[in-house]
Design a protein around this motif. Structure first.
Motif, PDB file in Angstrom:
ATOM      1  N   PHE A 143      48.801  41.742  39.915  1.00  0.00           N
ATOM      2  CA  PHE A 143      49.167  42.069  41.295  1.00  0.00           C
ATOM      3  C   PHE A 143      50.237  41.128  41.813  1.00  0.00           C
ATOM      4  CE2 PHE A 143      44.787  43.636  40.934  1.00  0.00           C
ATOM      5  CZ  PHE A 143      44.984  44.953  41.305  1.00  0.00           C
ATOM      6  N   LEU A 144      50.131  39.868  41.473  1.00  0.00           N
ATOM      7  CA  LEU A 144      51.117  38.883  41.901  1.00  0.00           C
ATOM      8  C   LEU A 144      52.489  39.203  41.313  1.00  0.00           C
ATOM      9  CD1 LEU A 144      51.397  36.264  43.531  1.00  0.00           C
ATOM     10  CD2 LEU A 144      50.893  35.014  41.436  1.00  0.00           C
ATOM     11  N   GLU A 145      52.518  39.512  40.040  1.00  0.00           N
ATOM     12  CA  GLU A 145      53.782  39.854  39.379  1.00  0.00           C
ATOM     13  C   GLU A 145      54.381  41.120  39.970  1.00  0.00           C
ATOM     14  OE1 GLU A 145      56.247  42.201  36.860  1.00  0.00           O
ATOM     15  OE2 GLU A 145      54.101  42.636  36.985  1.00  0.00           O
TER      16      GLU A 145
ATOM     17  N   GLY B 123      41.066  45.891  49.072  1.00  0.00           N
ATOM     18  CA  GLY B 123      42.468  46.171  49.354  1.00  0.00           C
ATOM     19  C   GLY B 123      43.288  46.336  48.086  1.00  0.00           C
ATOM     20  N   LEU B 124      43.069  45.482  47.105  1.00  0.00           N
ATOM     21  CA  LEU B 124      43.793  45.595  45.836  1.00  0.00           C
ATOM     22  C   LEU B 124      43.398  46.871  45.096  1.00  0.00           C
ATOM     23  CD1 LEU B 124      43.709  41.875  44.664  1.00  0.00           C
ATOM     24  CD2 LEU B 124      45.667  43.149  45.543  1.00  0.00           C
ATOM     25  N   PHE B 125      42.124  47.245  45.187  1.00  0.00           N
ATOM     26  CA  PHE B 125      41.702  48.511  44.591  1.00  0.00           C
ATOM     27  C   PHE B 125      42.393  49.685  45.284  1.00  0.00           C
ATOM     28  CE2 PHE B 125      38.839  52.160  44.267  1.00  0.00           C
ATOM     29  CZ  PHE B 125      38.778  52.284  42.884  1.00  0.00           C
ATOM     30  N   GLY B 126      42.526  49.604  46.602  1.00  0.00           N
ATOM     31  CA  GLY B 126      43.239  50.642  47.338  1.00  0.00           C
ATOM     32  C   GLY B 126      44.698  50.739  46.928  1.00  0.00           C
TER      33      GLY B 126
ATOM     34  N   PHE C  80      53.156  43.775  50.696  1.00  0.00           N
ATOM     35  CA  PHE C  80      52.284  42.918  51.474  1.00  0.00           C
ATOM     36  C   PHE C  80      50.815  43.097  51.106  1.00  0.00           C
ATOM     37  CE2 PHE C  80      55.974  42.820  54.409  1.00  0.00           C
ATOM     38  CZ  PHE C  80      56.205  41.456  54.305  1.00  0.00           C
ATOM     39  N   GLY C  81      50.426  44.304  50.718  1.00  0.00           N
ATOM     40  CA  GLY C  81      49.046  44.526  50.292  1.00  0.00           C
ATOM     41  C   GLY C  81      48.701  43.715  49.054  1.00  0.00           C
ATOM     42  N   GLN C  82      49.610  43.705  48.097  1.00  0.00           N
ATOM     43  CA  GLN C  82      49.353  42.959  46.864  1.00  0.00           C
ATOM     44  C   GLN C  82      49.424  41.453  47.080  1.00  0.00           C
ATOM     45  OE1 GLN C  82      50.778  44.781  43.048  1.00  0.00           O
ATOM     46  NE2 GLN C  82      52.018  45.958  44.506  1.00  0.00           N
ATOM     47  N   LEU C  83      50.460  41.001  47.745  1.00  0.00           N
ATOM     48  CA  LEU C  83      50.615  39.558  47.927  1.00  0.00           C
ATOM     49  C   LEU C  83      49.541  38.974  48.843  1.00  0.00           C
ATOM     50  CD1 LEU C  83      54.496  39.149  48.101  1.00  0.00           C
ATOM     51  CD2 LEU C  83      52.961  38.792  46.163  1.00  0.00           C
TER      52      LEU C  83
ATOM     53  N   ARG D 209      57.886  41.448  41.923  1.00  0.00           N
ATOM     54  CA  ARG D 209      58.885  42.382  41.389  1.00  0.00           C
ATOM     55  C   ARG D 209      59.333  43.367  42.469  1.00  0.00           C
ATOM     56  NH1 ARG D 209      58.024  47.100  39.197  1.00  0.00           N
ATOM     57  NH2 ARG D 209      55.840  46.644  38.754  1.00  0.00           N
ATOM     58  N   MET D 210      58.403  43.814  43.305  1.00  0.00           N
ATOM     59  CA  MET D 210      58.779  44.726  44.392  1.00  0.00           C
ATOM     60  C   MET D 210      59.732  44.044  45.369  1.00  0.00           C
ATOM     61  SD  MET D 210      55.908  47.300  45.479  1.00  0.00           S
ATOM     62  CE  MET D 210      55.383  48.535  44.332  1.00  0.00           C
TER      63      MET D 210
END
Length: 104
Positions: A22-24, A81-84, A60-63, A28-29
């Motif tokens: 998720f961080l990567e 949130g990460l699952f979403g 923003f959701g991932q970070l 990248r985004m």
């Protein structure tokens, strides 16, 4: 002796390994903003505004999920949130029908 020295760092390293994808992807985004926006716009014909909102939501959701998990604050909500984000990306990037990707 090695475990005694590293025992306090192992939970942090384990959490970092778990959220590294998720961080990567979030980083990248940030660096491929226009490519991600153009891909969503081209695939869904949603326009730049909605495509930008999608990329912002992913970014923003991932970070923020990663930061919350690493800081051990609201970990359960961060994981939801990460699952979403995974569910959203599965639909947006048409991953659901890519059997090779899903098996991996």
């Amino acid at each position: 002796q090695f475990l005694r020295v590293t025992k306090q760092y192992l939970p942090h390293v384990a959490r970092l390994c778990l959220i590294s994808t998720f961080l990567e992807d979030g980083i990248r985004m940030w660096f491929q903003w226009s490519e991600q926006r153009d891909y969503i716009d081209g695939t869904w014909n949603s326009g730049y505004f909605l495509a930008s909102i999608f990329v912002i939501l992913n970014l923003f959701g991932q970070l923020s999920g990663c930061i919350l998990v690493l800081s051990r604050n609201f970990v359960q909500y961060a994981c939801f949130g990460l699952f979403g984000i995974i569910a959203l990306q599965t639909i947006a990037y048409s991953i659901l029908w890519d059997l090779k990707f899903l098996m991996r």
